[in-house]
Scaffold this motif. Structure first.
Motif, short mmCIF file in Angstrom:
data_model
loop_
_atom_site.label_atom_id
_atom_site.label_comp_id
_atom_site.label_asym_id
_atom_site.label_seq_id
_atom_site.Cartn_x
_atom_site.Cartn_y
_atom_site.Cartn_z
N THR A 187 1.26 -1.15 0.47
CA THR A 187 0.21 -0.23 -0.36
C THR A 187 0.92 1.04 -0.19
O THR A 187 1.95 1.32 0.73
CB THR A 187 -1.46 -0.28 1.30
N ASN A 188 0.53 2.37 -0.84
CA ASN A 188 1.66 3.89 -0.92
C ASN A 188 0.12 4.80 -0.78
O ASN A 188 -0.85 4.83 -1.57
CB ASN A 188 1.93 3.55 -2.21
N ASN A 209 -2.61 0.52 -4.06
CA ASN A 209 -2.51 -1.02 -3.14
C ASN A 209 -1.88 -1.89 -4.43
O ASN A 209 -3.17 -2.08 -5.54
CB ASN A 209 -4.00 -1.57 -2.72
N ARG A 210 -1.80 -2.75 -4.43
CA ARG A 210 -0.56 -4.16 -5.10
C ARG A 210 -0.75 -4.98 -4.59
O ARG A 210 -0.44 -5.35 -3.68
CB ARG A 210 0.23 -3.10 -6.12
N LEU A 211 -0.89 -6.15 -5.13
CA LEU A 211 -1.29 -7.19 -4.62
C LEU A 211 -0.43 -8.00 -5.59
O LEU A 211 -0.66 -8.67 -6.81
CB LEU A 211 -2.94 -8.25 -4.82
N VAL A 227 -6.73 5.40 -5.93
CA VAL A 227 -7.59 6.59 -6.43
C VAL A 227 -6.69 7.33 -6.18
O VAL A 227 -5.86 7.16 -5.17
CB VAL A 227 -8.77 6.10 -5.09
N GLN A 228 -6.78 8.93 -6.92
CA GLN A 228 -6.09 9.56 -7.25
C GLN A 228 -6.73 10.94 -6.73
O GLN A 228 -8.08 11.44 -7.82
CB GLN A 228 -4.88 9.65 -7.75
N ASN A 229 -6.67 11.99 -6.44
CA ASN A 229 -7.02 13.41 -7.07
C ASN A 229 -6.15 14.46 -7.09
O ASN A 229 -4.77 13.88 -6.61
CB ASN A 229 -7.93 13.97 -5.72
#
Length: 154
Positions: A3-4, A37-39, A55-57
Protein backbone atom coordinates in the motif's frame (compact mmCIF):
# COMPACT_ATOMS: atom_id res chain seq x y z
CA UNK A 1 0.28 -6.68 -0.73
CA UNK A 2 1.84 -3.23 -0.92
CA UNK A 3 0.00 0.00 0.00
CA UNK A 4 1.27 3.46 -0.95
CA UNK A 5 -0.38 6.71 0.11
CA UNK A 6 0.88 10.25 -0.40
CA UNK A 7 0.08 13.95 -0.54
CA UNK A 8 2.09 16.31 -2.78
CA UNK A 9 2.23 20.01 -3.52
CA UNK A 10 3.21 20.61 -7.16
CA UNK A 11 4.69 23.44 -9.21
CA UNK A 12 3.97 23.29 -12.95
CA UNK A 13 5.95 25.15 -15.61
CA UNK A 14 5.93 24.64 -19.39
CA UNK A 15 6.57 26.29 -22.75
CA UNK A 16 4.91 25.56 -26.11
CA UNK A 17 5.33 26.54 -29.75
CA UNK A 18 2.27 27.12 -31.92
CA UNK A 19 2.96 26.41 -35.59
CA UNK A 20 6.61 27.35 -35.12
CA UNK A 21 5.50 31.01 -35.10
CA UNK A 22 4.10 31.78 -31.65
CA UNK A 23 5.53 30.88 -28.25
CA UNK A 24 3.68 30.77 -24.94
CA UNK A 25 4.47 29.58 -21.46
CA UNK A 26 2.63 29.11 -18.22
CA UNK A 27 3.15 28.38 -14.56
CA UNK A 28 0.77 27.33 -11.82
CA UNK A 29 0.57 25.31 -8.64
CA UNK A 30 -1.58 22.50 -7.39
CA UNK A 31 -1.70 19.46 -5.17
CA UNK A 32 -2.57 15.82 -5.35
CA UNK A 33 -3.16 12.80 -3.15
CA UNK A 34 -3.41 9.08 -3.84
CA UNK A 35 -3.85 5.68 -2.24
CA UNK A 36 -2.58 2.70 -4.20
CA UNK A 37 -2.73 -1.02 -3.43
CA UNK A 38 -0.86 -3.77 -5.27
CA UNK A 39 -1.13 -7.51 -4.86
CA UNK A 40 2.03 -9.36 -5.95
CA UNK A 41 2.33 -13.03 -6.95
CA UNK A 42 5.74 -14.46 -6.07
CA UNK A 43 6.25 -16.75 -9.08
CA UNK A 44 9.99 -16.79 -8.53
CA UNK A 45 12.36 -14.99 -6.17
CA UNK A 46 13.04 -12.38 -8.88
CA UNK A 47 9.75 -12.37 -10.90
CA UNK A 48 6.59 -10.83 -9.46
CA UNK A 49 3.52 -10.10 -11.60
CA UNK A 50 0.96 -7.83 -9.91
CA UNK A 51 -2.49 -6.27 -10.11
CA UNK A 52 -3.42 -3.04 -8.40
CA UNK A 53 -6.00 -0.35 -7.79
CA UNK A 54 -5.43 3.39 -7.22
CA UNK A 55 -7.73 6.24 -6.26
CA UNK A 56 -6.21 9.70 -6.73
CA UNK A 57 -7.14 13.36 -6.84
CA UNK A 58 -5.34 16.08 -8.83
CA UNK A 59 -5.98 19.81 -8.42
CA UNK A 60 -4.31 22.49 -10.56
CA UNK A 61 -5.00 26.19 -10.14
CA UNK A 62 -6.15 28.36 -13.06
CA UNK A 63 -3.55 30.37 -15.01
CA UNK A 64 -3.10 32.62 -18.04
CA UNK A 65 -0.23 32.05 -20.46
CA UNK A 66 2.34 34.71 -21.21
CA UNK A 67 4.18 35.25 -24.48
CA UNK A 68 2.61 35.70 -27.92
CA UNK A 69 -0.81 37.36 -27.40
CA UNK A 70 -2.12 35.78 -30.65
CA UNK A 71 -2.00 32.27 -29.17
CA UNK A 72 -2.06 32.83 -25.38
CA UNK A 73 -4.82 31.03 -23.56
CA UNK A 74 -6.42 31.11 -20.15
CA UNK A 75 -6.70 27.70 -18.52
CA UNK A 76 -9.40 26.94 -15.95
CA UNK A 77 -8.69 25.26 -12.64
CA UNK A 78 -8.72 21.46 -12.72
CA UNK A 79 -9.98 19.14 -9.98
CA UNK A 80 -10.49 15.45 -10.74
CA UNK A 81 -10.65 12.21 -8.77
CA UNK A 82 -9.94 9.00 -10.71
CA UNK A 83 -10.06 5.27 -10.01
CA UNK A 84 -7.61 3.10 -12.00
CA UNK A 85 -6.85 -0.61 -12.10
CA UNK A 86 -3.46 -1.83 -13.27
CA UNK A 87 -1.46 -4.92 -14.14
CA UNK A 88 2.31 -5.22 -14.36
CA UNK A 89 5.51 -7.08 -13.72
CA UNK A 90 8.34 -6.46 -11.25
CA UNK A 91 11.83 -7.96 -11.65
CA UNK A 92 14.16 -7.70 -8.66
CA UNK A 93 17.27 -9.15 -7.10
CA UNK A 94 19.27 -8.67 -3.90
CA UNK A 95 23.02 -9.03 -3.38
CA UNK A 96 25.96 -8.13 -1.13
CA UNK A 97 26.81 -9.00 2.44
CA UNK A 98 26.91 -12.43 4.06
CA UNK A 99 23.19 -13.05 3.45
CA UNK A 100 23.23 -11.61 -0.09
CA UNK A 101 20.60 -9.02 0.85
CA UNK A 102 22.50 -5.79 1.55
CA UNK A 103 21.57 -4.10 -1.77
CA UNK A 104 18.57 -4.45 -4.05
CA UNK A 105 17.92 -3.58 -7.68
CA UNK A 106 14.51 -3.70 -9.33
CA UNK A 107 12.65 -2.60 -12.44
CA UNK A 108 8.91 -2.72 -12.96
CA UNK A 109 6.40 -1.80 -15.60
CA UNK A 110 2.64 -1.32 -15.28
CA UNK A 111 -0.27 -0.65 -17.63
CA UNK A 112 -3.47 0.98 -16.35
CA UNK A 113 -7.14 0.64 -17.26
CA UNK A 114 -7.01 4.32 -18.29
CA UNK A 115 -4.32 3.51 -20.93
CA UNK A 116 -1.58 4.99 -18.75
CA UNK A 117 1.74 3.25 -18.31
CA UNK A 118 4.79 3.59 -16.13
CA UNK A 119 8.29 2.18 -15.72
CA UNK A 120 10.29 2.45 -12.50
CA UNK A 121 13.87 1.48 -11.63
CA UNK A 122 15.05 1.34 -8.04
CA UNK A 123 18.25 0.76 -6.07
CA UNK A 124 18.16 0.26 -2.30
CA UNK A 125 20.39 -0.28 0.70
CA UNK A 126 18.94 -2.68 3.29
CA UNK A 127 15.43 -2.00 1.88
CA UNK A 128 15.51 1.22 3.88
CA UNK A 129 17.42 3.85 1.83
CA UNK A 130 16.04 3.96 -1.70
CA UNK A 131 16.82 5.87 -4.91
CA UNK A 132 14.11 5.61 -7.55
CA UNK A 133 13.75 6.86 -11.13
CA UNK A 134 10.45 6.68 -13.01
CA UNK A 135 8.91 7.48 -16.37
CA UNK A 136 5.18 7.49 -17.00
CA UNK A 137 2.61 8.65 -19.52
CA UNK A 138 -0.99 9.48 -18.62
CA UNK A 139 -3.47 11.40 -20.81
CA UNK A 140 -0.66 12.33 -23.19
CA UNK A 141 1.40 13.92 -20.40
CA UNK A 142 4.86 12.53 -19.71
CA UNK A 143 6.22 12.58 -16.16
CA UNK A 144 9.81 11.79 -15.25
CA UNK A 145 11.07 11.79 -11.69
CA UNK A 146 13.99 10.90 -9.46
CA UNK A 147 13.37 10.41 -5.75
CA UNK A 148 15.33 9.54 -2.63
CA UNK A 149 13.30 7.74 0.03
CA UNK A 150 13.63 6.43 3.54
CA UNK A 151 11.38 3.49 4.42
CA UNK A 152 10.11 2.96 7.95
CA UNK A 153 8.78 -0.40 9.11
CA UNK A 154 6.21 -0.59 11.91
Amino acid sequence: MNTNAAIADSNYRYGRNVGGVFYNEGTTTGNEWWVSNRLYWHLHKAVKPFVGYTVQNVKRNAYTETGSPESARSVDAFNQTTHVGEAGLKLETRFGGKKKNLFGVSVEGAYGTDNSYGVTAEVDYREMLIVEASHGVNNGITNNSVAAKVKFRF
